[in-house]
Design an enzyme around this catalytic site. Structure first.
Site: not given
Ligand code: TNX
Length: 548
Positions: A179, A250, A322
């Site tokens: 990440d 990420h 994301e």
């Molecule tokens: C969303 S779940 C994210 C994570 C974060 C999390 C915190 C996902 C695919 N992405 O990177 O850690 O929320 O709840």
């Protein structure tokens, strides 16, 4: 007996010709593992041997109060039958996995002290009442995701979590290895990923709006041999490890190690005093994403080649979540790529990126799985989706014929707080109580039975931004993971009809098991003083979570 997860059926009482009404393990009890169950026999002898001090020598004849393990080809692969009668304990399974889950049930039947690593004394009861249990899981994917990137969990802790999963009949360990805040797996051909990418100089304490920092380096990674050990340890427990290497978002830790992986033409302009990023020290969605260049593709093919060597699992997780598009919008290189590929926009560029690795993995006999954002540009046939932004992604994926793992953040994100009270440590997200998790239903009712077959199962996710050590992970995971395990394994009725009171009653025994295992769970009465984090800012989301 208070079994968790609840089995399909338990018939108690003496069988035909029964004498004492129980099988009592003694120094004379032996253990015989039939063909194909030797690994389970080894595990059971070790686990029970440690806790009871009994030798459980190889062998066992009917009548000597021993344990027999055997395959029964008429049972389903993870199905088992456990019979305790005057002939001793017999566990039969459709495969070694089924026998292993039966062995886990036996451990619960023998009492909480069976979870300890040394005997408490010679006089402790070690008996199993006469009964017949028939049991099989509802889902084949009963997962737990652990984020070791935000906070590293040393190998010992990971092995411990595999034991905790096995005790709850969970069988997929989704290992979130990379990440923005850290790269945790040694890659031989790209050593800087761990030399540079596996540690950060300091860490935000609390949620990102918190003004607090922990001003000390944080880091760690697993060597290739550590990974081999983890995978083998999981396999002995019939757990599959699904590795996740997150692309194209990420990825700041990788970009910190190899700056050319980033969108160098835009990063240079945005960073004060230089053009290189460091491993990220705070939380949130990060704009620094991978550059869509051939160099990046070749680099990650190299990473995935090593990943495939280490992880035999059918599925390989590529993240895909994301991925902010600003850098691609302003990068001349990314724009040239969009034109060259004849793509409409940056969203299609993301789906091209994911599609590349989908084809690459398929060509090697593996299947891609990614977070539900990967659906957005259309997916190749064999790919599967982790539905995290609610149920919608999973519904769309199942309708399009893709396999789905249901892990909606509104329901089974165990980093979210478990009580509305002011004492919850670093409270984030929605309130999801033990009862909420117990009433979580993985299969959305709007799916037809045909579509619902694409729901491989369900997974609870542990993101570790606000969990700095294993006690904090335990606190967020337990007791809710026990409720989750029952949702994933047992054939529960519709959410409103589930007997939560009965589950809570069984939990009173299960807390004793967790105590014996040394799990720092949240007590039903609230956090213990040392489990609180006064003054550390979280980010609670007010109001009830949207159901879907
Ligand atoms: C969303 S779940 C994210 C994570 C974060 C999390 C915190 C996902 C695919 N992405 O990177 O850690 O929320 O709840």
């Amino acid at each position: 007996m208070d079994l968790i997860p609840a089995p399909r059926s338990v018939v108690t009482g003496p069988g035909p010709g029964s004498g004492t009404g129980e099988v009592r393990l003694t120094a004379h009890s032996r253990l015989r593992a039939g063909p194909g169950t030797e690994g389970v026999g080894h595990w059971l002898r070790t686990a029970l041997g440690q806790a009871t001090g009994l030798p459980l020598h190889e062998g066992c004849e009917p009548g000597d109060d021993g344990i027999r393990l055997r395959l029964d080809p008429d049972l389903g692969p993870e199905e088992y039958r456990l019979v305790s009668d005057p002939d001793g304990v017999l566990i039969e399974g459709g495969s070694a996995a089924g026998v292993f889950w039966g062995a886990q049930t036996l451990r619960q039947l023998l009492g909480p002290d069976t979870y300890r690593r040394a005997p408490l004394g010679p006089d402790r009861a070690r008996s199993v009442p006469h009964l017949t249990i028939e049991d099989a899981p509802r889902f084949r994917w009963r997962g737990l995701m652990l984020d070791v990137a935000r906070h590293f969990m040393p190998k010992e802790g990971v092995l411990r979590y595999l034991d905790l999963m096995a005790a709850h009949k969970l069988n997929v360990f989704h290992f979130h290895l990379t990440d923005d805040q850290g790269w945790r797996i040694e890659i031989e051909r790209h050593p800087r990923l761990t030399e540079i990418g596996s540690w950060r100089a300091r860490t935000k304490t609390g949620h990102r709006a918190s003004p607090l920092w922990e001003e000390k380096p944080h880091g760690g990674y697993y060597t290739r041999d550590d990974i081999r050990e983890i995978v083998a340890y999981a396999a002995e427990r019939h757990i599959t490890v699904v590795p996740e290497i997150d692309v194209p978002g990420h990825s700041q830790a990788a970009i910190a190690a190899y700056p050319e992986l980033g969108n160098t033409d835009v990063i240079a302009a945005s960073i004060e005093g230089g053009n290189s990023l460091s491993v990220w020290d705070t939380w949130g969605i990060n704009p620094n994403v991978l550059a869509p260049t051939d160099n990046t593709l070749r680099f990650y093919e190299g990473v995935f080649e090593e990943v495939l060597e280490l992880f035999p699992s059918e599925f390989v997780h590529i993240g895909g979540d994301e991925c902010p598009k600003e850098q691609w919008r302003s990068s001349e290189t990314a724009q040239a790529r969009i034109r060259e590929l004849g793509l409409a926009d940056e969203d299609e560029l993301q789906s091209w990126f994911v599609g590349h690795f989908d084809a690459w993995l398929s060509a090697r006999g593996r299947r891609l799985i990614g977070w539900d954002e990967i659906l957005e540009g259309g997916l190749a046939k064999g790919a599967a989706v982790s539905s995290w932004r609610g149920y919608a992604g999973g519904i769309a994926a199942a309708r399009a014929g893709h396999d789905v793992v249901m892990c909606p953040e509104q329901q089974v994100y165990l980093d979210h707080r478990q009580d509305p009270g002011p004492d919850e440590p670093v409270p984030i997200g929605w309130v999801r109580t033990l009862e909420d998790v117990y009433r979580f239903e993985p299969v959305p009712p709007e799916l037809t039975p045909e579509e619902a077959r694409h729901v491989l199962g369900t997974q609870a996710n542990l993101w570790t931004e606000v969990m700095e050590d294993h006690a904090r992970v335990d606190y967020q995971a337990f007791p809710r993971l026990a409720a989750f395990a029952e949702v994933a394994w047992s054939a529960l009725p519709a959410p409103a009809e589930r007997d939560f009171t009965g589950f809570e009653q069984r939990m009173t025994t299960h807390y004793r098991r967790l105590d014996a295992l040394g799990v720092a769970y949240r007590p039903p009465t609230g956090p213990l003083p040392w489990q609180r984090r006064p003054g550390v800012l979280g980010r609670p989301i007010d109001g009830p979570p949207p159901h879907r």
